[in-house]
Enzyme design. Structure first.
Site, PDB file in Angstrom:
ATOM      1  CB  CYS A   7      84.259  21.589  -5.868  1.00 30.68           C
ATOM      2  SG  CYS A   7      82.524  22.124  -5.951  1.00 30.68           S
TER       3      CYS A   7
ATOM      4  CB  CYS B 130      84.771  24.958  -4.135  1.00 37.80           C
ATOM      5  SG  CYS B 130      84.050  23.832  -2.914  1.00 37.80           S
TER       6      CYS B 130
ATOM      7  CG  ASP C 163      61.908  15.652  -5.090  1.00 33.73           C
ATOM      8  OD1 ASP C 163      61.343  14.577  -5.381  1.00 33.73           O
ATOM      9  OD2 ASP C 163      61.644  16.285  -4.041  1.00 33.73           O
TER      10      ASP C 163
ATOM     11  CB  CYS D  15      80.222  24.929  -6.156  1.00 28.94           C
ATOM     12  SG  CYS D  15      80.960  25.245  -4.544  1.00 28.94           S
TER      13      CYS D  15
ATOM     14  N   GLY E 104      55.746   7.693  -1.934  1.00 23.64           N
ATOM     15  CA  GLY E 104      55.561   6.978  -0.674  1.00 23.64           C
ATOM     16  C   GLY E 104      56.758   6.173  -0.229  1.00 23.64           C
TER      17      GLY E 104
ATOM     18  CG  ASP F 107      54.455  19.191  -4.295  1.00 23.40           C
ATOM     19  OD1 ASP F 107      53.782  20.200  -4.576  1.00 23.40           O
ATOM     20  OD2 ASP F 107      54.901  18.996  -3.154  1.00 23.40           O
ATOM     21  CB  SER F 108      49.808  16.555  -6.317  1.00 18.00           C
ATOM     22  OG  SER F 108      49.982  15.891  -5.067  1.00 18.00           O
ATOM     23  N   GLY F 109      50.590  18.799  -3.980  1.00 21.61           N
ATOM     24  CA  GLY F 109      50.048  19.294  -2.729  1.00 21.61           C
ATOM     25  C   GLY F 109      49.638  18.163  -1.794  1.00 21.61           C
ATOM     26  N   GLY F 110      49.465  16.971  -2.363  1.00 15.60           N
ATOM     27  CA  GLY F 110      48.987  15.845  -1.552  1.00 15.60           C
ATOM     28  C   GLY F 110      49.911  15.540  -0.379  1.00 15.60           C
ATOM     29  CG  PHE F 111      54.546  14.487   0.840  1.00  9.18           C
ATOM     30  CD1 PHE F 111      54.623  13.150   1.198  1.00  9.18           C
ATOM     31  CD2 PHE F 111      55.413  15.392   1.461  1.00  9.18           C
ATOM     32  CE1 PHE F 111      55.547  12.717   2.148  1.00  9.18           C
ATOM     33  CE2 PHE F 111      56.337  14.964   2.404  1.00  9.18           C
ATOM     34  CZ  PHE F 111      56.408  13.619   2.744  1.00  9.18           C
TER      35      PHE F 111
ATOM     36  CG  HIS G 270      79.903  22.436  -1.752  1.00  4.67           C
ATOM     37  ND1 HIS G 270      80.995  22.308  -2.576  1.00  4.67           N
ATOM     38  CD2 HIS G 270      79.717  21.203  -1.192  1.00  4.67           C
ATOM     39  CE1 HIS G 270      81.466  21.071  -2.516  1.00  4.67           C
ATOM     40  NE2 HIS G 270      80.696  20.380  -1.684  1.00  4.67           N
TER      41      HIS G 270
ATOM     42  CD  GLN H 141      51.845   6.899  -2.864  1.00  2.00           C
ATOM     43  OE1 GLN H 141      52.488   6.166  -2.093  1.00  2.00           O
ATOM     44  NE2 GLN H 141      52.088   8.211  -2.962  1.00  2.00           N
TER      45      GLN H 141
ATOM     46  CG  ASP I 112      49.907  10.927  -4.481  1.00  6.56           C
ATOM     47  OD1 ASP I 112      49.943  12.144  -4.153  1.00  6.56           O
ATOM     48  OD2 ASP I 112      50.894  10.198  -4.365  1.00  6.56           O
TER      49      ASP I 112
END
Lengths: 377, 377
Positions: A309, A314, A271, A311, A221, A89-93, A340, A194, A143
């Site tokens: 499952c 499981c 994500d 995983c 956002g 990510d950009s670091g902005g958040f 899981h 945004q 952003d």
């Protein structure tokens, strides 16, 4: 390069070719904030649970261990020993949600480290430089992520600045990709739409940034407190204004139901921290909704978390054992639940892709949502 | 049944046949207190790091999840999904070190749970019953573990009671092994020598318990604060009074150097929390001594913890990455250090066995001890 392989209604089935291999979409990216998935999950584990893309956080890695350290170690892929795609990510958040006192200027943001309070400046160029040092497969544009309840006037000003920043990000990324000592000279750049819950601001911004011919486009956002109805309404309005022949990424989303609905509106990258965070608290996903393994009814339950499952949890362990581990605060309990949950999300995306391939996405979505509401026997 | 395969000086190379497979000795048992190795280590991980025997704590499992729960789940092997040998301690040591207010009587010990303060009684019969419910491969006798600075008079009385308790343990284990609903009808019983640092009490007690023809004999009550010299002196005196054709187990020991010295005095079973506890704190073992991975000098160190090490951490990751994980408090950092340390101990035992097989144990011991004192290049 992104190939749109098939559409089923508005749902997109795609493939993004990268220098670190292909990404089949729709895809859920597994969040490893500080270059590791929380819950003692190793990159060897990720192979087992079907992870296609790992997502790391630029802000966290900039403050620790430092992007210069990661660069000296050969980039994030070499550092964390993962040869498939990584998105940063950009670091902005994080600057807007984690950091102390901050000041937003045209050039960028002045703020304090959440670790030791030291002053940091980050603008579009700095974010691109850090991400170039990390050498991720996909970089996100820097952003501003304004509060979704920001007033209309502030929102318009913020979005206009985000557009100007995006153009600076693009120019800087092109420059960095042409430097001789850049580790990944094919680093991709995704732009971010945004505008909060103001549809008209969102749509105008989407039209504007679509002209920049970026490698992908994200809707940012959302999932920051607004209702699910608002989120779906915004997607209904905005996604048609983003290029169909590029990846469409809904940032930070969400529950399995959110993902099913967003895919149906043309989103194909996701994500979210839910599977790992919930796993660390003993909340596990199944086709019949979430279970809280701390519940006493699992004390003697010798079934796996979910029958059938594939995983690692499981395949080996009972609910009773995992419940015991969680109650005894044994880290292994958290690890098994995280494995899981990530497998559950990755496998859900595989089913989504199969359903689109088969042209039966609507039915699949309805069946699956009904299952989530139907408790197990 | 124990086979003494070879002796090299006083060092014993043996093989214990059990219903859960053979144990090659000298062996280091990997401590999984609450039916899991701390540090998010799974039983699948144990296979990879060469674990022969897992050790669980009777007291911890009695209070949580309860030995009745474990029995209903089919015993410890099924519960934690580990089909190789498991040794359970008697609960005695924890009763004397962890539990609240306690009263020692001829019948056993009255004490309070360290979790919720509820009153518990445990005597030799109860300890055997709990261990039979857990269905471990090897049960330990219920003993008193008096302070090593206890006065001579108290020590003699305590040891005499421990002998009486041992006879009751043996009778109860025989009864339990003959019951139709006992899970492991071949559960072995090891007796425990006590006596603090009073050699004559130790030796008389060793002679006395040796007559009982148990499956193995442990030296308890060492590594509780006395000097290494005292420990080695006691071993020099006591081990010759324990049956050579039975396993000889030094409880709770110790550092790699302690193990090398104790093997040289005829000990062939060990257990200790050091490798997992140190690993969780970023302290890792190498042939050149312990490293603290938090140290700044590892910031850009792209070497594995130890060159040539076959553990899952060294096969994949650099010191720089593991250091970053530890500093970022990522559980994966702890897990990798624990895996490395347990592998280091298990591998050390393999080298010890090879050296005895080759009749060069003394040389191997001296070389290895010198290595520990020689810092890496």
């Amino acid at each position: 390069m992104y190939e749109l392989l098939k559409k089923d209604g508005r749902a997109k089935r795609g493939r993004l070719h990268t220098v670190h291999g292909d990404i089949e979409t729709p895809v859920f990216m597994n969040v490893g904030t500080a270059a590791a998935i929380k819950g003692a999950v190793s990159t060897a584990d990720l192979q087992q649970i079907g992870t296609q893309v790992e997502l790391s956080n630029t802000y966290h890695l900039h403050v620790r261990p430092g992007d210069q350290v990661v660069k000296k170690m050969g980039g994030l892929h070499k550092f964390m020993v993962w040869d498939k795609p990584i998105l940063t990510d950009s670091g902005g958040f994080q600057v807007f949600s984690l950091a102390g006192l901050r000041k937003i200027k045209e050039e960028g943001v002045y703020f304090q480290s959440h670790i030791d309070g030291h002053k940091i400046f980050m603008g579009p160029e700095e974010s691109m430089q850090i991400q170039s040092n990390l050498a991720s497969t996909i970089a996100m544009a820097f952003d501003e992520c304004p509060s979704s309840v920001a007033d209309r006037d502030y929102m318009q000003k913020s979005v206009d600045r985000t557009t100007r920043w995006l153009k600076r990000c693009k120019a800087e990324m092109e420059r960095l990709n042409s430097l001789p000592d850049t580790i990944n000279k094919h680093q991709m750049l995704f732009g971010i739409n945004q505008g909060g819950i103001y549809e008209d601001i969102r749509v105008a911004h989407a039209d504007e940034i679509s002209k920049l011919d970026l490698d992908g486009y994200a809707v940012g956002g959302l999932a920051v407190g607004e209702s699910h109805e608002d989120m779906y309404r915004i997607l209904d309005e905005v996604v048609p204004h983003l290029p169909e022949n590029k990846p469409t990424y809904l940032m930070g989303v969400g529950t399995p139901a959110n993902i099913l609905e967003a895919v149906d509106r043309g989103v194909d990258f996701f994500d979210c921290v839910y599977p790992s965070r919930n796993g660390r608290h003993g909340h596990v996903y199944t086709k019949h909704g979430k279970l809280n393994l701390f519940n006493a009814r699992f004390e003697l339950d010798d079934r796996p978390i979910e029958e059938g499952c594939g995983c690692p949890a499981c395949q080996m362990y009972s609910r009773a054992y995992i419940r015991h581990l969680l109650k005894a605060k044994e880290m292994l309990g958290m690890r098994l639940c995280v494995l899981h949950n990530l497998y559950f999300y990755n496998h859900l995306m595989e089913e989504i892709r199969d359903a689109i391939d088969a042209g039966r996405y609507k039915e699949y979505k309805e069946e699956t949502l009904r299952g989530f509401e139907t408790p197990e026997d």
